[in-house]
Write a protein that holds these residues in place. Sequence first.
Motif, PDB file in Angstrom:
ATOM      1  N   ALA A 190      40.448  63.210  -3.813  1.00 51.40           N
ATOM      2  CA  ALA A 190      40.603  64.668  -3.763  1.00 51.40           C
ATOM      3  C   ALA A 190      41.280  65.163  -5.033  1.00 51.40           C
ATOM      4  O   ALA A 190      40.839  66.155  -5.635  1.00 51.40           O
ATOM      5  CB  ALA A 190      41.409  65.072  -2.532  1.00 51.40           C
ATOM      6  N   SER A 191      42.336  64.482  -5.432  1.00 52.30           N
ATOM      7  CA  SER A 191      43.054  64.871  -6.644  1.00 52.30           C
ATOM      8  C   SER A 191      42.140  64.810  -7.864  1.00 52.30           C
ATOM      9  O   SER A 191      42.120  65.720  -8.696  1.00 52.30           O
ATOM     10  CB  SER A 191      44.261  63.964  -6.875  1.00 52.30           C
ATOM     11  OG  SER A 191      45.137  64.039  -5.785  1.00 52.30           O
ATOM     12  N   GLN A 251      32.754  70.116  -7.456  1.00 51.75           N
ATOM     13  CA  GLN A 251      33.939  69.252  -7.492  1.00 51.75           C
ATOM     14  C   GLN A 251      35.060  69.837  -6.640  1.00 51.75           C
ATOM     15  O   GLN A 251      35.782  69.118  -5.958  1.00 51.75           O
ATOM     16  CB  GLN A 251      34.410  69.047  -8.935  1.00 51.75           C
ATOM     17  CG  GLN A 251      33.487  68.196  -9.770  1.00 51.75           C
ATOM     18  CD  GLN A 251      33.373  66.780  -9.257  1.00 51.75           C
ATOM     19  OE1 GLN A 251      34.219  66.270  -8.538  1.00 51.75           O
ATOM     20  NE2 GLN A 251      32.286  66.126  -9.613  1.00 51.75           N
ATOM     21  N   ALA A 252      35.236  71.145  -6.680  1.00 50.27           N
ATOM     22  CA  ALA A 252      36.282  71.794  -5.880  1.00 50.27           C
ATOM     23  C   ALA A 252      36.007  71.618  -4.391  1.00 50.27           C
ATOM     24  O   ALA A 252      36.914  71.287  -3.606  1.00 50.27           O
ATOM     25  CB  ALA A 252      36.381  73.276  -6.238  1.00 50.27           C
ATOM     26  N   ILE A 253      34.765  71.814  -3.981  1.00 53.38           N
ATOM     27  CA  ILE A 253      34.408  71.657  -2.567  1.00 53.38           C
ATOM     28  C   ILE A 253      34.634  70.223  -2.118  1.00 53.38           C
ATOM     29  O   ILE A 253      35.224  69.968  -1.065  1.00 53.38           O
ATOM     30  CB  ILE A 253      32.949  72.101  -2.332  1.00 53.38           C
ATOM     31  CG1 ILE A 253      32.831  73.616  -2.513  1.00 53.38           C
ATOM     32  CG2 ILE A 253      32.460  71.683  -0.956  1.00 53.38           C
ATOM     33  CD1 ILE A 253      31.402  74.126  -2.558  1.00 53.38           C
ATOM     34  N   LEU A 310      40.629  66.241   0.871  1.00 50.97           N
ATOM     35  CA  LEU A 310      41.968  66.588   1.360  1.00 50.97           C
ATOM     36  C   LEU A 310      41.959  66.765   2.878  1.00 50.97           C
ATOM     37  O   LEU A 310      42.863  66.284   3.577  1.00 50.97           O
ATOM     38  CB  LEU A 310      42.473  67.874   0.695  1.00 50.97           C
ATOM     39  CG  LEU A 310      42.996  67.753  -0.724  1.00 50.97           C
ATOM     40  CD1 LEU A 310      43.337  69.133  -1.279  1.00 50.97           C
ATOM     41  CD2 LEU A 310      44.210  66.840  -0.784  1.00 50.97           C
ATOM     42  N   ALA A 311      40.956  67.451   3.381  1.00 50.93           N
ATOM     43  CA  ALA A 311      40.850  67.657   4.831  1.00 50.93           C
ATOM     44  C   ALA A 311      40.675  66.324   5.554  1.00 50.93           C
ATOM     45  O   ALA A 311      41.305  66.082   6.592  1.00 50.93           O
ATOM     46  CB  ALA A 311      39.691  68.591   5.144  1.00 50.93           C
ATOM     47  N   SER A 315      38.808  64.963  -7.923  1.00 50.94           N
ATOM     48  CA  SER A 315      37.764  65.989  -7.834  1.00 50.94           C
ATOM     49  C   SER A 315      38.320  67.367  -8.179  1.00 50.94           C
ATOM     50  O   SER A 315      37.690  68.141  -8.898  1.00 50.94           O
ATOM     51  CB  SER A 315      37.146  66.016  -6.437  1.00 50.94           C
ATOM     52  OG  SER A 315      36.456  64.831  -6.185  1.00 50.94           O
ATOM     53  N   LEU A 316      39.506  67.677  -7.653  1.00 46.45           N
ATOM     54  CA  LEU A 316      40.114  68.980  -7.923  1.00 46.45           C
ATOM     55  C   LEU A 316      40.516  69.093  -9.404  1.00 46.45           C
ATOM     56  O   LEU A 316      40.375  70.152 -10.003  1.00 46.45           O
ATOM     57  CB  LEU A 316      41.307  69.221  -7.007  1.00 46.45           C
ATOM     58  CG  LEU A 316      40.931  69.421  -5.525  1.00 46.45           C
ATOM     59  CD1 LEU A 316      42.186  69.446  -4.654  1.00 46.45           C
ATOM     60  CD2 LEU A 316      40.107  70.686  -5.348  1.00 46.45           C
ATOM     61  N   GLY A 351      36.649  68.036  -3.432  1.00 42.48           N
ATOM     62  CA  GLY A 351      38.094  67.781  -3.414  1.00 42.48           C
ATOM     63  C   GLY A 351      38.747  68.314  -2.150  1.00 42.48           C
ATOM     64  O   GLY A 351      39.560  67.627  -1.515  1.00 42.48           O
ATOM     65  N   VAL A 352      38.391  69.531  -1.759  1.00 41.54           N
ATOM     66  CA  VAL A 352      38.956  70.118  -0.537  1.00 41.54           C
ATOM     67  C   VAL A 352      38.527  69.321   0.697  1.00 41.54           C
ATOM     68  O   VAL A 352      39.337  69.073   1.610  1.00 41.54           O
ATOM     69  CB  VAL A 352      38.545  71.603  -0.412  1.00 41.54           C
ATOM     70  CG1 VAL A 352      38.874  72.160   0.962  1.00 41.54           C
ATOM     71  CG2 VAL A 352      39.228  72.431  -1.500  1.00 41.54           C
ATOM     72  N   LEU A 353      37.278  68.881   0.726  1.00 39.18           N
ATOM     73  CA  LEU A 353      36.820  68.080   1.861  1.00 39.18           C
ATOM     74  C   LEU A 353      37.562  66.743   1.954  1.00 39.18           C
ATOM     75  O   LEU A 353      37.891  66.280   3.042  1.00 39.18           O
ATOM     76  CB  LEU A 353      35.312  67.852   1.775  1.00 39.18           C
ATOM     77  CG  LEU A 353      34.468  69.093   2.044  1.00 39.18           C
ATOM     78  CD1 LEU A 353      33.009  68.823   1.714  1.00 39.18           C
ATOM     79  CD2 LEU A 353      34.624  69.531   3.491  1.00 39.18           C
TER      80      LEU A 353
END
Length: 193
Positions: free
Chosen positions: A183-184, A70-72, A78-79, A186-187, A74-76
């Motif tokens: 993203a929010s 989930q963190a990965i 955001l990118a 997932s993070l 979320g970061v993707l």
Amino acid sequence: MFSLTVAAVTFGVVFLAELPDKTALAGLMLGARYRASYVFAGVAAAFAVHVALAIAAGSVLTLLPQRLLQAIVGVLFLAGAAMLLLKKDEDDEEIAKPADQSFWKVAGSGFMLILVAEFGDLTQIMTANLAARYDSPLSVGVGAVLALWAVAGIGIVGGRTLMKYVPLRLITKIGACVMLVLASFSLYEAVTG
């Protein structure tokens, strides 16, 4: 041995689970910008890889650390949102020209986007579970691939149709906002899960 029943059940389950997912958004965004056939080739190849991994792994995928995935993701997202929002404005007609993009560039972009964004996704885990449950990996694989390809096709065609009525600049900003929300989410799941 191939079972049409298992393939049909898998198709229905995976199709319904993937339809409201980020894949439709990704297909819509890529389909709005690039030649649909190029986008579909890349996306279809990525889904074939995902299904093969799910079938091979069986139920093992359910043991992956969900918080890390989930963190990965979320970061993707955001990118991806940052890339859409920070991209310099270009003429809409120039962006929409599919002739400006090579097959390998467009298909490769679609492939990488789906390959990374969908890893560990609910439908991949569901496919692994179905492969573990039924003793018919070919049937599960065919049903899952066809369902994922159908959802991608709907998203890509929707993107091409949307371009006829809505300016690409607006589609891009809406897509970026949706990616920020995803993203929010997932993070948040990565932190609280």
